[in-house]
Design a protein around this motif. Sequence first.
Motif, short mmCIF file in Angstrom:
data_model
loop_
_atom_site.label_atom_id
_atom_site.label_comp_id
_atom_site.label_asym_id
_atom_site.label_seq_id
_atom_site.Cartn_x
_atom_site.Cartn_y
_atom_site.Cartn_z
N GLU A 1 30.74 31.15 50.93
CA GLU A 1 30.15 31.30 49.59
C GLU A 1 31.25 31.48 48.52
OE1 GLU A 1 27.39 30.93 48.12
OE2 GLU A 1 28.25 31.72 46.27
N THR A 2 31.02 30.85 47.38
CA THR A 2 32.05 30.83 46.35
C THR A 2 31.61 31.41 45.02
OG1 THR A 2 32.79 28.78 47.33
CG2 THR A 2 33.70 29.36 45.20
N MET A 3 30.53 30.85 44.51
CA MET A 3 30.15 31.11 43.11
C MET A 3 29.96 32.60 42.86
SD MET A 3 30.29 28.71 41.27
CE MET A 3 30.62 29.29 39.64
N ALA A 4 29.11 33.21 43.70
CA ALA A 4 28.78 34.61 43.44
C ALA A 4 30.01 35.50 43.58
CB ALA A 4 27.69 35.08 44.41
N VAL A 5 30.86 35.22 44.60
CA VAL A 5 32.03 36.10 44.76
C VAL A 5 32.99 35.93 43.61
CG1 VAL A 5 32.05 36.47 47.24
CG2 VAL A 5 33.07 34.42 46.34
N MET A 6 33.07 34.70 43.10
CA MET A 6 33.98 34.49 41.98
C MET A 6 33.55 35.33 40.79
SD MET A 6 35.33 30.80 41.30
CE MET A 6 35.07 30.16 39.70
N MET A 7 32.24 35.42 40.60
CA MET A 7 31.73 36.17 39.45
C MET A 7 31.80 37.67 39.67
SD MET A 7 28.39 33.86 38.72
CE MET A 7 27.88 34.62 37.18
N LEU A 8 31.78 38.12 40.93
CA LEU A 8 31.55 39.53 41.18
C LEU A 8 32.73 40.33 41.70
CD1 LEU A 8 28.00 39.34 42.75
CD2 LEU A 8 28.64 40.02 40.45
N THR A 9 33.76 39.66 42.23
CA THR A 9 34.77 40.46 42.92
C THR A 9 35.98 40.80 42.06
OG1 THR A 9 35.68 38.45 43.84
CG2 THR A 9 34.17 39.67 45.23
N GLY A 10 35.98 40.35 40.83
CA GLY A 10 37.06 40.76 39.94
C GLY A 10 38.29 39.88 40.00
N ASN A 11 38.43 39.06 41.07
CA ASN A 11 39.48 38.06 41.12
C ASN A 11 40.91 38.55 40.93
OD1 ASN A 11 38.07 35.72 41.74
ND2 ASN A 11 37.25 35.66 39.65
N ALA A 12 41.24 39.66 41.56
CA ALA A 12 42.64 40.09 41.50
C ALA A 12 43.29 39.80 42.83
CB ALA A 12 42.71 41.59 41.21
N SER A 13 44.32 38.94 42.82
CA SER A 13 44.89 38.56 44.10
C SER A 13 45.94 39.57 44.54
CB SER A 13 45.49 37.16 44.03
OG SER A 13 46.51 37.13 43.06
N VAL A 14 45.47 40.78 44.81
CA VAL A 14 46.39 41.80 45.32
C VAL A 14 45.89 42.23 46.70
CG1 VAL A 14 47.06 42.72 43.10
CG2 VAL A 14 44.99 43.56 44.19
N LEU A 15 46.79 42.83 47.47
CA LEU A 15 46.38 43.31 48.78
C LEU A 15 45.36 44.44 48.61
CD1 LEU A 15 49.66 43.49 50.87
CD2 LEU A 15 47.71 41.97 51.21
N PRO A 16 44.13 44.25 49.10
CA PRO A 16 43.10 45.28 48.89
C PRO A 16 43.34 46.48 49.81
CG PRO A 16 42.24 43.47 50.21
CD PRO A 16 43.63 43.09 49.84
N LYS A 17 43.17 47.68 49.24
CA LYS A 17 43.31 48.88 50.06
C LYS A 17 41.95 49.48 50.37
CE LYS A 17 47.88 49.98 48.32
NZ LYS A 17 47.73 48.99 47.18
N THR A 18 41.04 49.44 49.42
CA THR A 18 39.69 49.93 49.69
C THR A 18 38.69 48.87 49.22
OG1 THR A 18 39.20 50.90 47.55
CG2 THR A 18 40.50 52.23 49.07
N ILE A 19 37.45 49.12 49.59
CA ILE A 19 36.40 48.16 49.24
C ILE A 19 35.97 48.33 47.78
CG2 ILE A 19 34.41 49.59 49.92
CD1 ILE A 19 33.39 47.01 51.37
N LEU A 20 36.52 49.37 47.12
CA LEU A 20 36.13 49.63 45.74
C LEU A 20 37.10 49.04 44.73
CD1 LEU A 20 34.83 53.28 46.19
CD2 LEU A 20 33.51 51.19 45.90
N GLU A 21 37.98 48.13 45.20
CA GLU A 21 38.93 47.49 44.28
C GLU A 21 38.55 46.04 44.09
OE1 GLU A 21 42.98 47.84 45.65
OE2 GLU A 21 42.44 49.81 46.42
N PRO A 22 39.00 45.47 42.97
CA PRO A 22 38.81 44.03 42.79
C PRO A 22 39.61 43.28 43.85
CG PRO A 22 39.40 45.07 40.72
CD PRO A 22 39.60 46.10 41.79
N VAL A 23 39.04 42.22 44.38
CA VAL A 23 39.76 41.38 45.32
C VAL A 23 39.53 39.93 44.93
CG1 VAL A 23 39.55 42.96 47.25
CG2 VAL A 23 37.81 41.21 46.88
N ARG A 24 40.20 39.05 45.65
CA ARG A 24 39.98 37.64 45.40
C ARG A 24 39.85 36.96 46.75
NH1 ARG A 24 44.00 33.87 41.98
NH2 ARG A 24 42.29 33.21 40.68
N THR A 25 38.85 36.12 46.90
CA THR A 25 38.64 35.47 48.19
C THR A 25 39.29 34.09 48.20
OG1 THR A 25 36.59 34.41 47.53
CG2 THR A 25 36.42 36.64 48.42
#
Lengths: 288, 250
Positions: free
Chosen positions: A215-239
Motif C-alpha cells: 500500500e502506498t497512497m495512505a501511508v504517504m499521506m499519514l506517516t510523515g515521510n521522514a526518511s530517518v531510522l525509526p526508534k519508536t512507532i510514534l515517530e514519522p517514518v517513510r516507507t
Amino acid sequence: MRRFKEFLIEKIILLNGFACILFVILIFFFLAKDGLTLFKTVSPWHFLFGTLWNPLAEPPQVGILPLFLGSLIVTLGATVISVPLGMACAIFIGEIAPRWIRELLKAGVELLAAIPSIVIGFIGMTMLGPIVKNLFHLPTGLTALTGSLALAFMAIPTIVSIMEDAISSVPRSYKEGSLALGATHWQTIHRVIIPAASSGIVAAVMLGIGRVIGETMAVMMLTGNASVLPKTILEPVRTMTATIAAEMGETVRGSEHYFALFALGLVLFVITFFINLAADAALHQKQK
Amino acid sequence: MVDKIVVENLSIDYGGVRVLKDMSLSVKEHEILGVIGPANSGKTSFLRALNRLNDLDISSRLSGSIRLNGKDINREMDAEEVRKKVAMVFALPIPLPMSIFDNIAYGPRRHGVKKKKKLEEIVEQSLKAAFLWEEVKDRLSSSGMKLSGGQQQRLCIARTLAVEPEVILYDEPCSGLDPISTAKVEDAMRELKNRYTQILVTNNVKQAARVGDRVAFFLMGELVEIGEAGQLFTAPKDKRTEDYLTGRFG
Ligand SMILES: Nc1ncnc2c1ncn2[C@@H]1O[C@H](COP(=O)(O)OP(=O)(O)OP(=O)(O)O)[C@@H](O)[C@H]1O
Ligand SMILES: [Mg+2]
C-alpha cells in the motif's frame, strides 16, 4: 466442428494462462534490468544496510535501511492491530453471529474493502492524525502508528473474508463431534475449529500483510515521510512504497537516483513475492 | 428396572414441518433400546433431541419433555451437561483432526482432567472397552484419520466412553462397516451393557434383534410400537410393524 471449437477454446485458455505468467516475468526483468544497474556504482551492502537515504546529495546517499525499517514498523503495527481484530471478526461471523447479523457484517466488510485507499488516507489525515497527536502529546500526528492504524483498516477485509472462508469450511462433523462430547461452544472453536482452519488462517494473515506492504497512497499521506531510522512507532517514518511514489516523478532518467528507485522496487517485489509464496504454501498444505 | 430417560409428548418441527409426532416412551437403565424404521421416520431427529444437538439447528422447534434421571434436559440442565451425560456416536465415524490419543483425551481434557498419568489411564481403558486397544496401542500418536473405517468407528466409541457418559446414543453406527467390524462394534455394545444405558438406531433390523433388549419401531415420525425384542420380532402387535419386518413395505 465441435472438436475444433473445443480445441480452440482450450488453446485460448492456455494462451491466457501463459500470458499472465509472461507478464510477471517481463515485469520482473524490467525491474531487475534497471534495478541491478545501480550496483555498478553502489555496493549492494551500502544499498541494503546504508542508514542514509539522500539521493539528491552529492554524492548521492542511497541506503534503504531507514525506508525498509519504515515499511517494517508500519506493517508490523498494522499486522498487530488487524490480525486479532480480523480474527475475532471472522470467528464471530463464521461461528457465533445469528444469520441476519452475519449477512450484515459480511456486507460491511465488503464495503470496507471497497473504500479507495486515498479516502482512508484522507480520513486518517483529518481525524486519526489529530487523535494520535493529542493522545500521545506529539509534535505531529503523522507517525508510523497513524499509518499502521489506517493500513489495519485496509487489511481487515482481506483477513476477515479469507479467514471466515476457512472457518466455515471446517466440516460440520468436527464441530458436532466436539459438542457431542460435552465441550462448550468456545472450547470447540478454540480446540477444534481454529486448528482445523489454521492453514487458511495463516494464508489470510499473509495476504493481509501483502496488502499492507504494497500500500502506498495512505501511508504517504499519514506517516510523515521522514526518511530517518525509526526508534519508536510514534515517530514519522517513510516507507519504501511512499519513497518510490514521491520521488519517481522528479528523478532524472538514468541517474543513480533513478536506478536506486528501481532497485527499491525490486526489493519490494521480492518481499511480496515471498509473502505470497508463504500464503500459497499454507493454503496448499490444507489440501493435502 | 429404573427409568433412565422418560420422553413425554415429544414433537419436533423443522421450519414448520413436523418430523416427530407426540412421542412418549421411556428407556430403562442399562438396557439397549433398538430403534428401527424406514428412512425419514425421524430416528436421527429423535437422538439429536436426546442430547440437545438439535439446538444447533436454528429452524428446529421442540415441544414436550425429555427427562434424564428425572430432570428435564431442556429446562433444568445446560446443553454441555446434557451432552456429557448423553453422548452420541454418529453414523459416519469422524475422528477429530488430531492423534488417536488426543481424540480420546479430548473430552476428559475439556472437562478439566489435566494430569498426563490420569489421561493415559483413561485412554487405555476407553480403547480397551471399545475393543481397539490391541490394534492401536503402538501408534497412539498417529493421526486418528489414518485408521480404517471400522477402527475409526471404534475410536469414536472410545472417545465417547472417555467422558464417562451415562447414556450412549448410536446413530446407525455400522452403516459403513463390514460384517467383522460390525460384530466387533456389537460386542463392544454388549460388553458396555452393565455400565451404560444405550440407544441404538439402526437400519439393520437383524442388528436390532441381535443386540436390542427392547425395540421401538418409528414410522413417519410416529412411535408405532415398542416392546421386548423377542416379542416385537416374532409377534408384532401392529400391522405396520409386521409389514415393515416382512419387507412388505411402501
Ligand atoms: N436440520 C434439519 N433441518 C430441516 N429438516 C430436517 C433436519 N434434520 C432432519 N430433517 C427432516 O426431518 C425428517 C426426519 O429426518 P431424520 O434424519 O430424523 O430421519 P431418519 O429416520 O434418521 O432417516 P434415515 O434412516 O434416512 O437416517 C426428514 O424429512 C428430514 O428432512
Ligand atoms: Mg438418520
